[in-house]
Design an enzyme around this catalytic site. Structure first.
Site, PDB file in Angstrom:
ATOM      1  N   GLU A   1      20.937 -12.277  63.789  1.00  0.00           N
ATOM      2  CA  GLU A   1      20.936 -11.268  62.729  1.00  0.00           C
ATOM      3  C   GLU A   1      22.155 -11.495  61.829  1.00  0.00           C
ATOM      4  O   GLU A   1      23.226 -11.869  62.302  1.00  0.00           O
ATOM      5  CB  GLU A   1      21.009  -9.879  63.373  1.00  0.00           C
ATOM      6  CG  GLU A   1      21.122  -8.725  62.393  1.00  0.00           C
ATOM      7  CD  GLU A   1      21.463  -7.419  63.091  1.00  0.00           C
ATOM      8  OE1 GLU A   1      21.102  -6.367  62.530  1.00  0.00           O
ATOM      9  OE2 GLU A   1      22.083  -7.450  64.179  1.00  0.00           O
TER      10      GLU A   1
ATOM     11  N   LYS B   1      13.212  -5.378  60.581  1.00  0.00           N
ATOM     12  CA  LYS B   1      13.650  -4.445  61.621  1.00  0.00           C
ATOM     13  C   LYS B   1      13.009  -3.082  61.418  1.00  0.00           C
ATOM     14  O   LYS B   1      13.121  -2.479  60.346  1.00  0.00           O
ATOM     15  CB  LYS B   1      15.173  -4.331  61.595  1.00  0.00           C
ATOM     16  CG  LYS B   1      15.768  -3.505  62.721  1.00  0.00           C
ATOM     17  CD  LYS B   1      17.287  -3.538  62.641  1.00  0.00           C
ATOM     18  CE  LYS B   1      17.934  -2.803  63.795  1.00  0.00           C
ATOM     19  NZ  LYS B   1      19.418  -2.846  63.705  1.00  0.00           N
TER      20      LYS B   1
ATOM     21  N   CYS C   1      18.743  -6.604  67.109  1.00  0.00           N
ATOM     22  CA  CYS C   1      19.916  -5.832  67.540  1.00  0.00           C
ATOM     23  C   CYS C   1      19.540  -4.752  68.544  1.00  0.00           C
ATOM     24  O   CYS C   1      18.926  -5.042  69.557  1.00  0.00           O
ATOM     25  CB  CYS C   1      20.650  -5.283  66.333  1.00  0.00           C
ATOM     26  SG  CYS C   1      22.366  -4.826  66.694  1.00  0.00           S
TER      27      CYS C   1
END
Length: 563
Positions: free
Chosen positions: A324, A385, A436
């Site tokens: 990321e 995301k 994440c």
């Protein structure tokens, strides 16, 4: 209205009335509890405080995993026999003592944010504490209290703003026999069994306390109190405690032994993978201002990997994963960024999953993307995301909060929320991508477990050298077993890792160093029982705890009506 007063002791039975001694003792016990007014007292408050502090080092980086059920046991002992209101307070004390140290990495974004988040998480222990205080009145309470832990974690992981499921009991058990249960019922089952072991330890402790010798009975003592004691010497004490202690230990042995017997298959089609950790120029929030340097680090490491392949030092990977935020320069708009990424991908000659920030078409928001970059055709499929971080990647109630907290001005635009699954084709396999802290959410990871290999792209630079990066790796290890998949964790500054389907660490980087990991791993398509059951185990276990609370409350009300 005149206030009703309670007599110091019940009136003596009139001659010939023959008042039952047992009824008199019960009345005295109820009066003693009323006089206590639900006050916890310092011994129980300190015990609840100790419970939270004991649970904390069960999580990474300390990894003293047996302390998780011990902490649960201490908290249960503090709560047992208390009024619900007192139990709620004791639960909050234990929760604060746990969350403040376990979430210490949040202090990097400000002590106020760390303290506020920790206390908000501790507030979820208010209903947990009240519920456990009620449930310990029922037979078989270790089972019901374990179900209540699952219900509490289910709530904490969903509300508000999508929840914050960090530091669940399951995430302390990522390298123990309990880990294997994740393949059957996911993280909720592991949390349940961890809490069950804690409840059984508390059950054994209560049995010992009840059976201990007492010189003489205390007038008005509650016969159900752990402190009451019973007449007799040490031999009688041991005999009375032996059966319940043996039962508790047998239950613990069955859980631990059962976990050790659960198979964790690792066979699959072999594929050679590479994970790139480019590193960042310096720690802290300001590193994002050096976006070009971060991108160049990942480009250079990929060129270095290509050189090693040509020199025969490492096997040629079939796919490469970047983390990321590897490029905070939008490659669709920044020609230099596009050229740098494309050159590195062409050099290694295989598809690369590139973590990049891009603008939405209207330019109002930012997308956190994982982009499949092909060496011949360039950028193609991508994942956005779906669970952006509240107060980190978007600001709820922005108009109000930015006026009160100027630090939020560092987030000038909200991140957009992705709409579709992260299952994509990357070279010879289908990958399931999460970004994440999405790895902490059961639903997000389960949704992409259809991929042959799972990927976690993350950026932990802000929280470097705290407990948060190793805690995130622990979650990935549990997810590997839960879904029977190899997991590739790519982090900008660490910790990057390659995790086998049985949770073993194939490779693991240090923090804040460049790193290249290459390994041959199994790509698997078979689904675990946990995948097939979905959320059902969590709902069943939560219903077990909540249903028991309702039953205990109903039983208590019936007793009160009868008296």
């Amino acid at each position: 209205m005149a206030q009703e007063t309670l007599p110091e002791r019940p009136p003596a039975a009139a001659p010939g009335e023959g008042a039952a001694p047992g009824r008199l003792a019960r009345l005295r016990g109820r009066l003693a509890r009323v006089r206590g007014g639900g006050r916890a007292g310092w011994p129980r408050t300190l015990l609840a405080l100790a419970a939270g502090l004991v649970m904390w080092p069960a999580f990474p980086p300390a990894d003293l995993t047996p302390l998780a059920p011990v902490g649960v046991a201490l908290l249960t002992l503090a709560l047992r026999g208390q009024a619900p209101r007192t139990g709620a307070w004791l639960g909050f004390v234990g929760g604060a003592a746990f969350f403040l140290p376990v979430l210490d990495g949040i202090v990097k974004i400000g002590p106020d944010g760390w303290i506020l988040l920790s206390l908000v998480q501790a507030a979820y222990f208010l209903p947990l504490g009240a519920g456990i205080a009620v449930l310990t009145r029922l037979p078989g309470w270790p089972v019901w209290t374990a179900g209540l832990w699952v219900a509490d974690e289910a709530l904490r992981g969903r509300f508000p703003f999508g929840g914050f499921p960090w530091a669940r009991l399951a995430f302390s058990q990522t390298a123990t026999p309990l880990t294997h249960f994740a393949s059957l019922g996911g993280a909720p089952l592991v949390s349940f069994l961890t809490a069950l072991i804690g409840g059984l330890l508390a059950y054994a402790a209560v049995a010992v306390l009840r059976a201990r010798p007492a010189a003489r009975p205390t007038a008005g003592a509650d016969s159900d109190s752990e402190g009451a004691g019973t007449p007799g010497g040490p031999a009688a004490w041991a005999r009375r405690a032996a059966a319940p202690v043996a039962l508790a230990l047998a239950g613990i042995a069955a859980v631990v032994g059962g976990g050790a017997l659960i198979p964790t298959p690792t066979a699959g089609r072999p594929v050679t993978v590479a994970v790139i950790q480019g590193n960042v120029p310096r720690l802290g929030l300001d590193f994002l201002g050096q976006r070009k340097a971060v991108l160049n680090n990942h480009v250079q490491r990929t060129h270095e990997l290509a050189e090693r392949v040509r020199a025969g030092k490492v096997a040629r990977p079939e796919l490469v994963v970047w983390p990321e935020n590897a490029s905070d320069l939008d490659p669709y708009k920044e020609s230099d960024a596009y050229a740098a990424i494309d050159g590195a991908v062409r050099d290694i000659g295989v598809p690369v999953l590139v973590g990049a920030l891009t603008d939405t078409p209207d330019g109002e928001k930012v997308e956190n993307r994982g982009i499949v970059w092909d060496p011949r055709t360039g950028p193609g499929d991508y994942y956005v995301k779906r669970h952006p971080v509240p107060f980190g990647e978007y600001i709820p109630f922005r108009d109000v909060l930015t006026k009160l907290i100027t630090r939020f001005e560092r987030i000038p635009r909200d991140f957009a929320r992705g709409k579709r699954s992260g299952v994509m084709r990357l070279g010879p396999v289908d990958i399931g991508d999460v970004i994440c802290f999405e790895v902490a959410y059961d639903k997000e990871v389960r949704d992409v477990s259809r991929g042959d290999v799972l990927v976690v792209q993350t950026n932990n630079a802000t929280y470097g050298r705290t407990s948060l990066p190793p805690q995130q790796i622990a979650m990935s290890r549990l997810r590997a077993v839960e879904h029977g998949r190899t997991i590739l964790v790519a982090a900008t500054s660490g910790i990057s890792a390659i995790v086998a389907p049985d949770g073993r660490m194939v490779a693991r980087s240090r923090e804040f160093v460049p790193d290249i990991q290459v390994a041959r791993v199994p790509a698997r398509t078979s689904r675990t029982l946990s995948d097939r059951l979905g959320e059902a185990p969590e709902w069943v276990l939560a219903a077990l705890g909540l249903g028991a609370v309702c039953a205990a409350a109903w039983t208590s009300s019936r007793k009160n009506e009868g008296n």
